[in-house]
Write an enzyme that holds these catalytic residues in place. Structure first.
Site, PDB file in Angstrom:
ATOM      1  N   TYR A 130      -9.552  -7.786  -1.728  1.00  0.00           N
ATOM      2  CA  TYR A 130      -8.452  -7.237  -1.560  1.00  0.00           C
ATOM      3  C   TYR A 130      -8.789  -5.831  -0.781  1.00  0.00           C
ATOM      4  O   TYR A 130      -8.593  -5.845   0.704  1.00  0.00           O
ATOM      5  CB  TYR A 130      -7.754  -6.452  -2.276  1.00  0.00           C
TER       6      TYR A 130
ATOM      7  N   LYS B  20      -8.454  -5.299   3.129  1.00  0.00           N
ATOM      8  CA  LYS B  20      -8.173  -4.423   3.802  1.00  0.00           C
ATOM      9  C   LYS B  20      -8.755  -3.081   4.642  1.00  0.00           C
ATOM     10  O   LYS B  20      -8.509  -2.050   5.990  1.00  0.00           O
ATOM     11  CB  LYS B  20      -7.291  -3.459   3.228  1.00  0.00           C
TER      12      LYS B  20
END
Length: 296
Positions: A168, A172
């Protein structure tokens, strides 16, 4: 008069959480919408068409204009369809908002390959699949004053490096780099590109304040800054990451060289090691050392 009167927006991840809050807020402020959400579980498994259609029915029932799409945003065909639907239904596209995302948390040494691939796919390919056709549309308008907007969603997980979210965090921070690239490439076509790093209690985060105002971390509190970035008033701002959590907003600095040492030729290892350790290593209880420029 709404701040988005006459503007047309595509919003992904709009069936729940932050995306749904943005869809409702954009509609209240006059935008016509195409709202996408596959309706998967937080880990990206499965699909439920009901949430996005419920949000769109609510918007239309309140006098707004919205159409639902329940396709997989990481498929390029879905991104192309979203842009085409906006143009065919409303005659144009002004704003693209990429919110859709999933989580599969593991420490890096326990992270299965499929969990890495799934998170990267939804976040990064999901941004690509909408941005590619939207940017082509914006460029084709040949309007450097078009007030077109791309709003991406990043995360503190990437900006600060959450240890249990390597996939993640990587995705991101990839969104941040993509946003910088878009700002550089598309400004000449009347496009701004910015990213929002939100803090809110959603299905993905499950975070609730331990005390104080229970509504402080409501997804609705992310909507005002997104509205501003989507509005024509925000044309001065591009290539930046904005923080939004509770009743606070903030502006992140962009990466820059904060300390530099200039040599006069190829570095010899021991010399380089001394220079790096004396200039780059933090100093306890004091200001960082001044830049050292080696002689000879």
């Amino acid at each position: 008069m709404g701040v988005l009167d006459g503007r047309v927006a595509v919003i992904t991840g709009g069936g729940r959480g932050i995306g749904a809050a943005l869809a409702r807020a954009f509609a209240r402020e006059g935008a016509s919408l195409v709202v996408n959400d596959l309706g998967s579980a937080p880990d990206g498994v499965g699909g439920d068409k009901a949430p996005v259609h419920q949000v769109v029915e609510e918007i239309n029932g309140s006098g707004g204009q919205a159409v639902a799409d329940d396709g997989d945003v990481a498929d390029l065909a879905t991104g192309e369809r979203l842009v085409a639907t906006a143009v065919e239904r409303y005659g144009k596209l002004d704003v693209l908002v990429n919110v859709a995302g999933i989580l599969r948390d593991r420490m890096i040494f326990n992270l299965p390959e499929e969990d890495w691939d799934a998170v990267i796919r939804v976040h990064l390919k999901g941004h690509y699949s909408t941005i590619r056709p939207a940017s082509a549309y914006f460029r084709g308008q040949r309007n450097p004053d078009g007030n077109y907007r791309i709003i991406n969603f990043t995360s503190v997980s990437g900006l600060q490096g959450s240890p249990g979210q390597p996939n993640y965090a990587a995705a991101k921070m990839g969104v941040v780099g993509l946003t910088y690239s878009l700002a550089q490439a598309l400004g000449r076509y009347g496009v701004t590109a910015n990213a929002i790093a939100p803090g809110a209690a959603t299905r993905l985060t499950g975070v609730l304040p331990a005390e104080g105002d229970p509504g402080e971390l409501a997804p609705d509190n992310i909507a005002p800054i997104a509205l501003y970035l989507a509005s024509e008033r925000s044309g001065w701002l591009s290539g930046r990451t904005v923080a939004a959590m509770g009743y606070e907003v903030g502006l992140y600095s962009n990466p820059e060289v904060i300390r530099q040492v200039n040599g006069t030729g190829p570095w010899e290892f021991e010399h380089l090691a001394r220079v790096v350790e004396s200039n780059f290593r933090p100093v306890a209880d004091g200001p960082p050392p001044s830049v050292f420029v080696p002689r000879g």
